[in-house]
Design a protein around this motif. Sequence first.
Motif, PDB file in Angstrom:
ATOM      1  N   ILE A 297     -42.454  48.491  14.466  1.00 23.86           N
ATOM      2  CA  ILE A 297     -41.415  48.785  15.449  1.00 23.86           C
ATOM      3  C   ILE A 297     -42.056  48.774  16.831  1.00 23.86           C
ATOM      4  N   ASP A 298     -41.533  47.961  17.732  1.00 26.03           N
ATOM      5  CA  ASP A 298     -42.061  47.848  19.092  1.00 26.03           C
ATOM      6  C   ASP A 298     -41.489  48.988  19.925  1.00 26.03           C
ATOM      7  N   SER A 299     -42.090  50.170  19.761  1.00 28.08           N
ATOM      8  CA  SER A 299     -41.547  51.349  20.425  1.00 28.08           C
ATOM      9  C   SER A 299     -42.664  52.261  20.911  1.00 28.08           C
ATOM     10  N   LYS A 300     -42.437  52.875  22.067  1.00 26.95           N
ATOM     11  CA  LYS A 300     -43.325  53.900  22.594  1.00 26.95           C
ATOM     12  C   LYS A 300     -42.781  55.290  22.271  1.00 26.95           C
ATOM     13  N   ILE A 301     -41.599  55.346  21.669  1.00 23.72           N
ATOM     14  CA  ILE A 301     -40.904  56.621  21.487  1.00 23.72           C
ATOM     15  C   ILE A 301     -40.800  57.026  20.022  1.00 23.72           C
ATOM     16  N   VAL A 302     -40.453  56.087  19.152  1.00 25.73           N
ATOM     17  CA  VAL A 302     -40.173  56.428  17.753  1.00 25.73           C
ATOM     18  C   VAL A 302     -41.100  55.671  16.804  1.00 25.73           C
ATOM     19  N   ASN A 303     -41.066  56.082  15.531  1.00 27.13           N
ATOM     20  CA  ASN A 303     -41.841  55.411  14.480  1.00 27.13           C
ATOM     21  C   ASN A 303     -40.903  54.961  13.362  1.00 27.13           C
ATOM     22  N   LEU A 304     -41.487  54.369  12.311  1.00 27.97           N
ATOM     23  CA  LEU A 304     -40.655  53.837  11.228  1.00 27.97           C
ATOM     24  C   LEU A 304     -39.925  54.933  10.464  1.00 27.97           C
ATOM     25  N   ASN A 305     -40.470  56.137  10.434  1.00 28.86           N
ATOM     26  CA  ASN A 305     -39.781  57.224   9.754  1.00 28.86           C
ATOM     27  C   ASN A 305     -38.463  57.551  10.450  1.00 28.86           C
ATOM     28  N   TYR A 393     -17.307  55.056  14.397  1.00 31.39           N
ATOM     29  CA  TYR A 393     -18.592  54.866  13.732  1.00 31.39           C
ATOM     30  C   TYR A 393     -19.808  55.220  14.592  1.00 31.39           C
ATOM     31  N   SER A 394     -19.599  55.634  15.815  1.00 30.41           N
ATOM     32  CA  SER A 394     -20.746  56.018  16.646  1.00 30.41           C
ATOM     33  C   SER A 394     -21.217  57.424  16.266  1.00 30.41           C
ATOM     34  N   PHE A 395     -22.465  57.720  16.591  1.00 33.97           N
ATOM     35  CA  PHE A 395     -22.978  59.074  16.365  1.00 33.97           C
ATOM     36  C   PHE A 395     -24.128  59.351  17.323  1.00 33.97           C
ATOM     37  N   LEU A 396     -24.435  60.622  17.490  1.00 31.16           N
ATOM     38  CA  LEU A 396     -25.563  61.083  18.297  1.00 31.16           C
ATOM     39  C   LEU A 396     -26.588  61.728  17.377  1.00 31.16           C
ATOM     40  N   PHE A 397     -27.820  61.848  17.869  1.00 32.20           N
ATOM     41  CA  PHE A 397     -28.868  62.461  17.052  1.00 32.20           C
ATOM     42  C   PHE A 397     -29.942  63.052  17.946  1.00 32.20           C
ATOM     43  N   SER A 398     -30.760  63.898  17.335  1.00 40.19           N
ATOM     44  CA  SER A 398     -31.917  64.453  18.053  1.00 40.19           C
ATOM     45  C   SER A 398     -33.036  64.724  17.058  1.00 40.19           C
ATOM     46  N   PHE A 399     -34.277  64.628  17.552  1.00 38.59           N
ATOM     47  CA  PHE A 399     -35.479  64.955  16.781  1.00 38.59           C
ATOM     48  C   PHE A 399     -36.352  65.849  17.659  1.00 38.59           C
ATOM     49  N   LYS A 400     -36.955  66.858  17.049  1.00 40.64           N
ATOM     50  CA  LYS A 400     -37.825  67.749  17.827  1.00 40.64           C
ATOM     51  C   LYS A 400     -39.057  67.005  18.342  1.00 40.64           C
ATOM     52  N   SER A 401     -39.515  66.022  17.569  1.00 45.13           N
ATOM     53  CA  SER A 401     -40.631  65.178  17.992  1.00 45.13           C
ATOM     54  C   SER A 401     -40.711  63.993  17.053  1.00 45.13           C
ATOM     55  N   LYS A 402     -41.624  63.082  17.350  1.00 50.71           N
ATOM     56  CA  LYS A 402     -41.817  61.906  16.509  1.00 50.71           C
ATOM     57  C   LYS A 402     -42.319  62.296  15.119  1.00 50.71           C
ATOM     58  N   SER A 403     -43.048  63.403  15.033  1.00 46.24           N
ATOM     59  CA  SER A 403     -43.631  63.819  13.755  1.00 46.24           C
ATOM     60  C   SER A 403     -42.850  64.939  13.072  1.00 46.24           C
TER      61      SER A 403
END
Length: 488
Positions: A297-305, A393-403
Amino acid sequence: MTSEFFSKLSQNYIELLDDDSEYYDITIEVGEDPNVKIFRAHMNILYYRSPYLRRTLASNKKNNNVLSHIKLPNISSEIFQIILRYIYGGILSLDELKTSDILKILVAADELLLQELVGHLQNYLILNESEWIEQHFELTHRTSFKSNNFSELQNYCLNIIADSPEKLFNSTDFTSIPEKLLVPIIKRDDLQMKEVEIWEHVLQWGITQNPTLNADSDTWMDDDFNAMENTLKNCIPLIRFYSLSSKEFLHKVSPYKKLLNHQLYNDLLNSYMDPDYESSYDDNISLPRNIKTDMTIDSKIVNLNIISIVSRWINKLDNNSKFTYLRELYLPYEFKLLLRGSRDGFKPKEFHELCDHKNNTVTFLKIKGTEEIVGGYNPLTWDSVSGWIQTQYSFLFSFKSKSNLENAFLSNVEDIDKAIVCHIGAGPCFGDLKIGSKISLDPSGSLAAGLNFNVVYCKQKYYEKKIRDSEDKFLIEDYEVFQIIKKK
């Protein structure tokens, strides 16, 4: 200055061994009928070179002038001849030996407690006979578990199985392996195998250990389930049931629910059925196995998980966000990067130039000064003029961090008329997630779209849940917009 003459010393001791016409004071009987052979040796040398032989000699003391005699029925004469030369002269030539004989020497060396030799032989096999091990894997694997002293060879074999599970699970003798060979491999975080397949093979193994059991669990009585539960008592806790899809759970686990802890089964069932359910199962829940993938994944923010979790939400595979992080990696889409703020800019102008008229996009925002990630999914297209856009079909989400995926949060749209907002002075805006700039006019009196995003906040109104505790404005460190494309 100290000089060492070990070569000559070794030669003399080998000559002593070869010249068995006199001075010997012990005979060693090796092998079993009809392949028994008697060796002549010297107690003092055996006593100090082999802890096993020392213990044996100490417990079999003879009176003066009575020749000592010991038996080693588990070791063949050919193998003992090689080991005896090692004991006397510290010499071991492996290059001309069959690899199968080296394995036998390893087992014999362990019986005689020759730890130096045990370590050397394991290293030799791993470094020099990897191809042979691959071709004779079942033999090597079984041999490695004959002693706890073979840990290096055990780990080597376990690593091979983790990378290529078919070597064990598809082998003709899989169901005949002892439990001590099965348990270490299904413990592995890096076992490259789908969890449902591991479960199916464990069931197959368990049924084989109970020959009276019918393969069809519909025919089982309570005593049959009890027998199977006892057989698999050390295996079932190692199965990562939460990694399974709802379909796999329904068809592959439910028929065997009597094998599972009652609370565990109820928790699993509710994790698929109830979007608000919180687990009460006290045991630590294992994360999914670390399955290798060629996808990046070409990302500086997220990972494959995170990509896997969001993909599950897009395809409505999990309606309870509290358990999504426990599911297996799910990567049905290519995530094509359209925009990265730190590369392309943080102004509405760049966003619309790069992202307008492209459907099925996912936006990720990294909140400045924290590890927090928020974002949303738009199944439709962006533009500069449409205003409010309707979608269910849209939705929002949040993660505390990448890990930290345990606290992932999902919020589906509730007011479908206020799902998406398209505006020339804004970035990717959802009903409750605003990403924009303070409105200003250019010298001609037209609306300007050249300011960096400086009005960003989440305020719960049109979506079912809050994705952030705070509704205050925040700054973004970076943001990325991806178009998702179904893999062929």
